[in-house]
Write an enzyme that holds these catalytic residues in place. Sequence first.
Site, PDB file in Angstrom:
ATOM      1  N   GLU A   1      11.301 -21.375 -10.402  1.00  0.00           N
ATOM      2  CA  GLU A   1      11.742 -20.771 -11.660  1.00  0.00           C
ATOM      3  C   GLU A   1      12.489 -19.448 -11.498  1.00  0.00           C
ATOM      4  O   GLU A   1      12.163 -18.474 -12.175  1.00  0.00           O
ATOM      5  CB  GLU A   1      10.522 -20.555 -12.571  1.00  0.00           C
TER       6      GLU A   1
HETATM    7  C1  ACM Z   1       5.194 -23.587 -11.405  1.00  0.00           C
HETATM    8  O1  ACM Z   1       4.410 -24.158 -12.170  1.00  0.00           O
HETATM    9  N1  ACM Z   1       6.071 -22.733 -11.870  1.00  0.00           N
HETATM   10  C2  ACM Z   1       5.157 -23.820  -9.986  1.00  0.00           C
END
Ligand code: ACM
Length: 546
Positions: free
Chosen positions: A299
């Site tokens: 992310e």
């Molecule tokens: C995640 O759940 N961002 C690895």
Amino acid sequence: MIPVIPHPTRTVVGAVGALALGPDSSVRAEEPVLAGIAQRFIDDVVDDTGLHLILGGGPSTSSIVLSLVASLSVEFPPPLGLSPDGGDPVNESYRLTVTATGVTVEALVPTGIVRGLATLRQLISASLTEDATALLDEVLIDDSPRFAWRGLSLDVVRTFFSTEQIRRVLDAMALFKMNVLHLHLSDDQGWRIEIPRWPELTEAGADGAMGDRPGGYYTRHEFAELVTYAADRSIVILPEIDMPGHSGAVLRAYPELTSSMGPNLLDPNHPGVLEFASDVIAALAQIAPGPFVHLGGDEAFGMQPEAYATFVDAARTLAVAAGLRPIFWQEASRSSLGSSDIIQHWMALDPEIEALLLSGDLGDLAEGVPEDLGIPTAMLTTIAEMFRIAQTDVARAIERGAKVILSPASHLYLDRPYAEEPLDPTQHDLHRRLGLKVYPRRTIAESFDWDPVEALGEHPEAIAGVEAALWCETIATIDELEFMLLPRLAGVAERAWASGPGASWAEYRLRLGPQAPLWHHRGWQFFTSSLVDWATSPTTEDIATP
Ligand code: ACM
């Protein structure tokens, strides 16, 4: 049915109630190297049931004998996947024999004895009688794991858990033969581990957590104690520092590392950033018990793909130079991934949400996502785009020979709200509040309906291991953590360890119910799912929980 989770590979059951174990029953380790394991087993049985066994006893008088053997009568194929300590998978096989004259636990190495005793603890708890003795059935068990890597990833950033609380989690993992505790030690809300050359990380950086929860961090000494506590239970601790995204706490502590990229991103081309990464990785090399470290990589919203790949490639090079094998979340397959790499697959959602995210029509998407999921409409474009890009991550990694740890959010993210009602009416509030609302509620039966090999389709050889994850946005206390951990963790362990045909929910639930007295006795909070007939213990009422 033997009331054990995960189900052992082979069992032969004999006479019912053949062996009584009481307070004068003794446990003997045939080899000195097993003495600590024998003592911990005795301590565990006290905590599980209140039954006090004693250490020692002569060759003919001991009730329970632990011994290492040169070979076992049943030879199992090696488990699938990677060994968490980096070598060939440790042989965790064991033979457990209960006859009218006593119990023997045999294995090739001490870890096999540890696994066999986890089975025995469940048998003792399930056969406890009114007067706190155990009346065991005759049984012959030959057992060995399906996967070498059976993990739990735990977010200690959104909520900081003390080492004492982490030990409770390790205790639960040990009972189900899990062997990796992956600690998510950094994120936007806080930094949780001492790094010698960057003291502000644990001064300013450790202060916060989610909302107004208290912060905190582990000193290197505390971390080492956790590593030892885990190792005593044949569990490896895997430290994670999440970079280049999720780096808000780093930038709070060291504002000079902030670039124009954004408030939680580390730009590899910004002065000092790679020096920072290098020092962090060197510090991880000192505290990690094995060759594996987790360097995050998920992310990195708002980061250009080139800068992201540059960062991940640099982090990988630094880790390898420090003698480590880095693991990244699946997004890292968009870097120069090679055959020695390991990624952790997490982006697998419920089919109906996947279909919406991939549908391409964000108008429909905004309308199609149930309101109570709580996804802000403004985030939908970002999430849909992220999800679309992610569709090729795993296939690309496999094509390059990399290995994959399976943590699909659809089944292995334990921060999903429970669908069915709790039987215990005092749990209604926890049931309503806990779990991320972006996940539709699911019953524990639905969560259990999963198989690792099927999950990776045509490439079971690429599976590195199986790992559940618990993120703590909604979880503020150890009670809440345990409520989300149990009973689903047992189901993950079942899939990761048990070989042979996968257990059906109908059969598995019959083994789940008898676990409750042990959990009660330990004082573990657990979700009293209305889908399970939870057993009550004859002694539960008599013994105060800690
Ligand atoms: C995640 O759940 N961002 C690895």
